[in-house]
Design an enzyme around this catalytic site. Structure first.
Site, PDB file in Angstrom:
ATOM      1  N   TYR A 113       0.877  -1.185   0.076  1.00  0.00           N
ATOM      2  CA  TYR A 113       0.006  -0.003  -0.067  1.00  0.00           C
ATOM      3  C   TYR A 113       0.809   1.193  -0.119  1.00  0.00           C
ATOM      4  O   TYR A 113       1.826   1.108   0.616  1.00  0.00           O
ATOM      5  CB  TYR A 113      -0.688  -0.007   1.280  1.00  0.00           C
ATOM      6  CG  TYR A 113      -1.754   1.162   1.340  1.00  0.00           C
ATOM      7  CD1 TYR A 113      -2.713   1.594   0.523  1.00  0.00           C
ATOM      8  CD2 TYR A 113      -1.300   2.236   2.463  1.00  0.00           C
ATOM      9  CE1 TYR A 113      -3.754   2.535   0.716  1.00  0.00           C
ATOM     10  CE2 TYR A 113      -2.083   3.247   2.442  1.00  0.00           C
ATOM     11  CZ  TYR A 113      -3.270   3.648   1.754  1.00  0.00           C
ATOM     12  OH  TYR A 113      -3.910   4.920   1.661  1.00  0.00           O
ATOM     13  N   ASP A 185      -0.688  -6.969   6.579  1.00  0.00           N
ATOM     14  CA  ASP A 185      -1.800  -6.077   6.450  1.00  0.00           C
ATOM     15  C   ASP A 185      -2.915  -6.942   5.532  1.00  0.00           C
ATOM     16  O   ASP A 185      -2.996  -7.424   4.497  1.00  0.00           O
ATOM     17  CB  ASP A 185      -1.279  -5.078   5.374  1.00  0.00           C
ATOM     18  CG  ASP A 185      -2.339  -3.835   4.888  1.00  0.00           C
ATOM     19  OD1 ASP A 185      -3.632  -4.466   4.989  1.00  0.00           O
ATOM     20  OD2 ASP A 185      -2.104  -2.652   4.919  1.00  0.00           O
TER      21      ASP A 185
HETATM   22  C1  LIG Z   1      -6.401   2.081   2.804  1.00  0.00           C
HETATM   23  C2  LIG Z   1      -5.402   1.110   3.017  1.00  0.00           C
HETATM   24  C3  LIG Z   1      -4.389   1.298   4.122  1.00  0.00           C
HETATM   25  C4  LIG Z   1      -4.468   2.679   4.857  1.00  0.00           C
HETATM   26  O1  LIG Z   1      -5.722   2.700   5.573  1.00  0.00           O
HETATM   27  P1  LIG Z   1      -6.307   4.130   6.027  1.00  0.00           P
HETATM   28  O2  LIG Z   1      -7.612   3.609   6.944  1.00  0.00           O
HETATM   29  O3  LIG Z   1      -6.587   5.026   4.905  1.00  0.00           O
HETATM   30  O4  LIG Z   1      -5.188   4.872   6.988  1.00  0.00           O
HETATM   31  C5  LIG Z   1      -3.516   0.289   4.513  1.00  0.00           C
HETATM   32  N1  LIG Z   1      -3.477  -0.795   3.675  1.00  0.00           N
HETATM   33  C6  LIG Z   1      -4.151  -1.048   2.811  1.00  0.00           C
HETATM   34  C7  LIG Z   1      -3.984  -2.385   1.998  1.00  0.00           C
HETATM   35  C8  LIG Z   1      -5.161  -0.236   2.357  1.00  0.00           C
HETATM   36  O5  LIG Z   1      -6.084  -0.516   1.271  1.00  0.00           O
END
Ligand SMILES: *Cc1c(COP(=O)(O)O)cnc(C)c1O
Length: 398
Positions: A113, A185
């Site tokens: 990301y 993530d």
């Molecule tokens: C959107 C996203 C983030 C960041 O999240 P926020 O809530 O915008 O801070 C991190 N990892 C992935 C895979 C995302 O899609």
């Protein structure tokens, strides 16, 4: 300061399958309330038994709304504990700054990301934290870049925008073998699709802004894992200040309860739409792990409960227009799908990665990563599949 209350969860898993625990895990029924009320109070009165050590304060993420959500999230991923945060980036930054310190080295997936990528490659070096980018699909290449100072390995369950699924089991094994902290993530897969602790990951991170909330109306994040590690991240989060407001907690709590219903529908529709696009004469290429020609199809099928709600495709060039012109035309002509970044909501969103999430890369870097200028990414919503397919058909036509 005791962190025990904010990193709630693990107090005995709820009975029932995922969808049932989604509704009932972590619920406290305070005052008999079936739905959690908003405890919009900065601080709670000092409890004589707990004293100042047990202070309930909004930035400490230990109010009832934080507690219930955290317990639910921990249960859903089969983990001991969880922590809700003010955004996905708050979860990611607090986790990385907890696990890593000056002199440490991180192995990080080479397609992360954007915010995470910038944090790791441009911000953490200023704190003395180094990294090497690795291909999460090529475990044989990892040992060669390991250093005595390597502390952690960081990957994403499904990457953006080509939906690659790395060798996640190998990541867990590699971390165990070399004493690394394994972070993932899990935003794109959600706990309905993948539960990282079952595969050896120590910390699972989420942008709850996306599927967990599912309604494109708030920003939030989550950290899920073993109690000790989540408590440590909580300590960092208290200092960084990335806590989640109780009102947003309640919205997230409400959204979360329909995760399974939404995600099942999104996965099913994404597969239908991907198959439709793959067979469409005006489409050159489709990237969806549920299609047999996706490079990670077999692995994704083995690791994930479903292939997810995200796909990407390239409209074909023709005698009338280039691929990029065809993509622009499609984005203009869609009537059901909305042209907007972000993902995971009930409405279908379409976006050009080259001009949004991957704008920071050079054209050469994008080309090397397989991200063409005409690539269109789709976050499939919960609309009726036939309507969506008809929408893409009319937008591609003529
Ligand atoms: C959107 C996203 C983030 C960041 O999240 P926020 O809530 O915008 O801070 C991190 N990892 C992935 C895979 C995302 O899609």
């Amino acid at each position: 300061m005791s962190h025990d209350d904010s990193t709630h969860g693990g107090s005995g898993r709820r009975p029932g399958s995922f969808g049932t625990r989604l509704i009932h895990a972590g619920e406290e029924r305070i005052g008999g309330a079936v739905a959690p009320p908003v405890f919009q109070s900065t601080v709670f009165a000092v409890d004589e038994a707990g004293g100042y050590e047990d202070l309930k304060y909004i930035r400490y993420s230990n109010l009832p709304n934080h507690r219930m959500l955290a317990a639910k999230l921990a249960d859903l991923e089969g983990a001991e504990a969880a922590l809700v945060t003010g955004s996905g980036m708050a979860a990611i930054s607090a986790a990385l700054l907890t696990v890593l310190g000056a002199g440490d080295h991180l192995l990080a997936g080479d397609c992360l990301y954007g915010g995470t990528q910038v944090l790791i490659t441009r911000k953490l070096p200023a704190f003395g934290i180094e990294h090497t980018l690795i291909d999460p699909g090529d475990p044989a290449s990892w040992a060669a870049v390991l250093k005595p100072s390597t502390r952690a390995i960081y990957v994403e369950t499904i990457t953006n925008p080509l939906m690659r699924v790395g060798d996640l089991e190998a990541v867990g094994r590699f971390a165990a073998e070399h004493g690394l902290v394994a972070l993932i993530d899990n935003t794109f897969a959600t706990p309905a699709g993948f539960r990282p602790v079952e595969h050896g990951f120590h910390l699972s991170l989420h942008s709850a802004t996306k599927y967990l909330n599912g309604h494109s109306d708030l920003v939030a994040g989550a950290v899920i894992g073993g109690r000790e590690r989540v408590t440590a991240v909580d300590g960092t989060l208290r200092l960084l200040g990335g806590s989640l407001d109780p009102h947003a907690c309640v919205l997230l709590h409400r959204g979360l309860k329909t995760l399974e219903l939404r995600f099942e529908r999104q996965c099913a529709t994404a597969l239908e739409l991907a198959r439709f696009l793959a067979g469409h004469p005006a489409v050159a290429r489709v990237a969806y792990p549920g299609l047999e020609d996706h490079p990670d199809h077999l692995r994704a099928g083995r690791l994930l409960d479903c292939f997810g709600g995200m796909l990407a495709f390239e409209p074909a060039a023709s005698s009338k227009r280039t691929g990029v012109e065809a993509a622009d035309r499609l984005l203009r002509r869609l009537r059901v799908a909305v042209h907007a970044p972000s993902l995971g909501g009930v409405e279908t969103l379409v976006v050009s990665p080259a001009r949004s999430s991957h704008r920071g890369m050079t054209p050469e870097q994008r080309a090397a990563a397989g991200i063409s200028d005409e690539l269109v990414r789709v976050s499939v919503g919960i609309e009726v599949a036939e309507d969506l397919i008809a929408d893409f058909d009319q937008a591609l036509g003529g």
